[in-house]
Design a protein around this motif. Structure first.
Motif, mmCIF file in Angstrom:
data_model
loop_
_atom_site.group_PDB
_atom_site.id
_atom_site.type_symbol
_atom_site.label_atom_id
_atom_site.label_comp_id
_atom_site.label_asym_id
_atom_site.label_seq_id
_atom_site.Cartn_x
_atom_site.Cartn_y
_atom_site.Cartn_z
ATOM 1 N N LEU A 124 0.829 -1.208 0.000
ATOM 2 C CA LEU A 124 0.000 0.000 0.000
ATOM 3 C C LEU A 124 0.865 1.261 0.000
ATOM 4 N N LYS A 125 1.941 1.224 0.767
ATOM 5 C CA LYS A 125 2.849 2.371 0.816
ATOM 6 C C LYS A 125 3.401 2.676 -0.574
ATOM 7 N N GLU A 126 3.789 1.629 -1.288
ATOM 8 C CA GLU A 126 4.341 1.807 -2.626
ATOM 9 C C GLU A 126 3.273 2.309 -3.603
ATOM 10 N N LEU A 127 2.067 1.766 -3.495
ATOM 11 C CA LEU A 127 0.976 2.201 -4.375
ATOM 12 C C LEU A 127 0.606 3.664 -4.126
ATOM 13 N N LYS A 128 0.602 4.074 -2.861
ATOM 14 C CA LYS A 128 0.273 5.469 -2.522
ATOM 15 C C LYS A 128 1.338 6.423 -3.059
ATOM 16 N N GLN A 129 2.592 6.007 -2.953
ATOM 17 C CA GLN A 129 3.683 6.843 -3.460
ATOM 18 C C GLN A 129 3.580 7.002 -4.975
ATOM 19 N N ALA A 130 3.098 5.967 -5.643
ATOM 20 C CA ALA A 130 2.953 6.023 -7.091
ATOM 21 C C ALA A 130 1.623 6.644 -7.525
ATOM 22 N N GLY A 131 0.735 6.922 -6.540
ATOM 23 C CA GLY A 131 -0.559 7.514 -6.844
ATOM 24 C C GLY A 131 -1.520 6.566 -7.514
ATOM 25 N N HIS A 132 -1.396 5.268 -7.213
ATOM 26 C CA HIS A 132 -2.196 4.253 -7.888
ATOM 27 C C HIS A 132 -3.294 3.667 -7.003
ATOM 28 N N THR A 133 -3.594 4.269 -5.885
ATOM 29 C CA THR A 133 -4.650 3.737 -5.024
ATOM 30 C C THR A 133 -5.325 4.851 -4.247
ATOM 31 N N LYS A 134 -6.585 4.632 -3.917
ATOM 32 C CA LYS A 134 -7.323 5.557 -3.072
ATOM 33 C C LYS A 134 -7.437 5.038 -1.642
ATOM 34 N N CYS A 135 -6.846 3.868 -1.411
ATOM 35 C CA CYS A 135 -6.880 3.274 -0.072
ATOM 36 C C CYS A 135 -6.017 4.103 0.880
ATOM 37 N N LEU A 136 -6.540 4.389 2.065
ATOM 38 C CA LEU A 136 -5.817 5.209 3.043
ATOM 39 C C LEU A 136 -4.894 4.386 3.922
ATOM 40 N N ASP A 137 -5.338 3.180 4.284
ATOM 41 C CA ASP A 137 -4.556 2.379 5.219
ATOM 42 C C ASP A 137 -5.070 0.947 5.185
ATOM 43 N N VAL A 138 -4.267 0.035 5.687
ATOM 44 C CA VAL A 138 -4.693 -1.344 5.886
ATOM 45 C C VAL A 138 -4.318 -1.736 7.306
ATOM 46 N N GLN A 139 -5.271 -2.310 8.020
ATOM 47 C CA GLN A 139 -5.073 -2.669 9.414
ATOM 48 C C GLN A 139 -5.691 -4.028 9.685
ATOM 49 N N LYS A 140 -5.399 -4.556 10.861
ATOM 50 C CA LYS A 140 -6.084 -5.762 11.324
ATOM 51 C C LYS A 140 -7.455 -5.340 11.834
ATOM 52 N N TYR A 141 -8.487 -6.002 11.369
ATOM 53 C CA TYR A 141 -9.839 -5.698 11.829
ATOM 54 C C TYR A 141 -9.965 -6.100 13.293
ATOM 55 N N PRO A 142 -10.216 -5.149 14.191
ATOM 56 C CA PRO A 142 -10.172 -5.451 15.628
ATOM 57 C C PRO A 142 -11.304 -6.331 16.128
ATOM 58 N N ARG A 143 -12.381 -6.481 15.341
ATOM 59 C CA ARG A 143 -13.516 -7.274 15.799
ATOM 60 C C ARG A 143 -13.623 -8.609 15.063
#
Length: 405
Positions: A124-143
């Protein structure tokens, strides 16, 4: 006049004031529509949101009717529904972020999942740097056990950057419980469906189940509120406590309604409507405050939404009178600790008596000055509320005066 008679008179007066203010909010809401000045374009979303709210105000009005007819437990049960709609309404108005889940619980071990999560974060970090994603973050779903949660910004049109439509607005409109819970093949049908149609319907049902589980269920609402910074950990705890307490009057719970009555340990036997003994005035006041606080929260949320609308949609929100009434609830009845208000004086006093050191008391100068974050919420809603209506004194902490004297 005896102390008990005086206390009852004070409770009666307080109950009437809470209900009068609630009625005033309902009346002002009914008149509010005529005060809203539409802009050059009519945006349907605002009409839909207010239509949603119309039925919540109807529920609040029903709660008042129940209370005026001494149906306290039924009003509390209906307030549970009102509270759940309030949580959803927060997200329909301000839920800018949403998430999508990938379930890996049956595919990866815990160790493998942690590795996968690190890999996804790097991708995701690489995709954001390249401007190829609208995803803000990826996390473990706490529930969930091993779910990846991909977080996105709310839906908007690039040509209207000042207008965002929360995902919950659509999720609520599109959800149909009968699709999720009922298998049509097991009920009457005019025509026998072919295998492809049945498969498509199963997939539709699975999708509805997934959307409900992750967007509209109670756990999902809490997760989405936290994701959107609409409820921190302490607020979530208060939601959990109030939701559980109110749920006792909605779902089968032994003794729940009985506990709200005077002399509730006396059993006369026989048949009647409810109990021979009346509901306690404390229970009547508590139930009345629930309606007032939830309604005020709904109205303030709607006021904020209409006030923040672009001028091309709303020229004048007309919220002055509505906002004044709704905001007065917390100021007039601050002894009820609901979701977003500060700890009441009794909770501060109780904390100092039980937990504060002499050094802390000296630093704060009074139990009234205890930092908000130091005061934990008491999960025993009814008994704690009953105690807060009395007057108390302590050698170290001083005197707490009843808020309804």
């Amino acid at each position: 006049m005896s102390s008990s008679t005086s206390r009852n008179a004070s409770l009666d007066a307080e109950i009437q004031q809470v209900r009068q203010l609630t009625r005033a909010m309902i009346d002002e809401y009914s008149a509010w529509g005529g005060k809203i000045a539409i802009g050059e374009i009519q945006q349907g979303m605002y009409d839909d949101v207010l239509d949603f709210l119309n039925f919540r105000v109807e529920t609040a009005d029903t709660c008042l009717w129940l209370l005026e007819n001494e149906r306290v437990a039924d009003s509390l049960g209906l307030s549970r529904s009102l509270l759940e709609h309030h949580l959803l309404f927060l997200l329909m108005c301000r839920g800018r972020k949403y998430f999508r889940l990938v379930d890996l619980s049956g595919k990866l071990t815990e160790g493998q999942f942690k590795v996968r999560l690190r890999e996804e974060k790097q991708k995701l970090k690489e995709l954001k740097q390249a401007g190829h994603t609208k995803c803000l973050d990826v996390q473990k779903y706490p529930r969930g056990k091993r779910h990846l949660m991909y977080i996105f910004e709310g839906l908007n049109n690039p040509e209207e950057p000042d207008f965002v439509v929360p995902v919950h607005y659509f999720q609520f409109q599109q959800f149909r419980p009968e699709i999720m819970r009922l298998d049509e093949s097991k009920y009457f049908q005019y025509f026998t469906r072919d295998a492809d149609t049945e498969k498509a319907l199963r997939e539709h049902r699975d999708e509805a189940t997934l959307n409900y589980k992750h967007y509209l269920s109670y756990d999902a609402l809490l997760q989405c509120l936290a994701l959107n910074d609409l409820a921190d950990e302490q607020v979530v705890r208060r939601i959990e406590a109030h939701y559980t307490f109110l749920g006792k009057f909605l779902h089968p719970t032994h003794g729940a309604a009985r506990e709200l009555h005077e002399q509730n340990n006396i059993h006369y036997g026989g048949t009647e409507i409810g109990m021979r003994q009346p509901y306690s005035r404390t229970a009547e006041l508590l139930a009345s405050l629930y309606v007032a606080y939830i309604l005020a929260g709904l109205l303030l949320e709607a006021a904020c939404l209409i006030e923040s609308a672009p001028s091309r949609y709303i020229r004048d929100a007309g919220t002055a009178d509505l906002r004044a009434l709704a905001e007065s609830v917390d100021r007039r009845f601050p002894y009820f600790w609901f979701l977003f208000n500060d700890p009441p004086l009794y909770d501060r006093f109780n904390y100092c008596v039980s937990r504060a050191t002499n050094e802390e008391l000296e630093e704060w100068g009074s139990y009234k000055n205890v930092p908000n974050e130091r005061v934990p919420f008491n999960q025993h809603i009814y008994s704690h509320f009953e105690s807060s209506l009395g007057s108390w004194s302590n050698a170290r902490c001083g005197t707490y005066a009843s808020p309804i004297r």
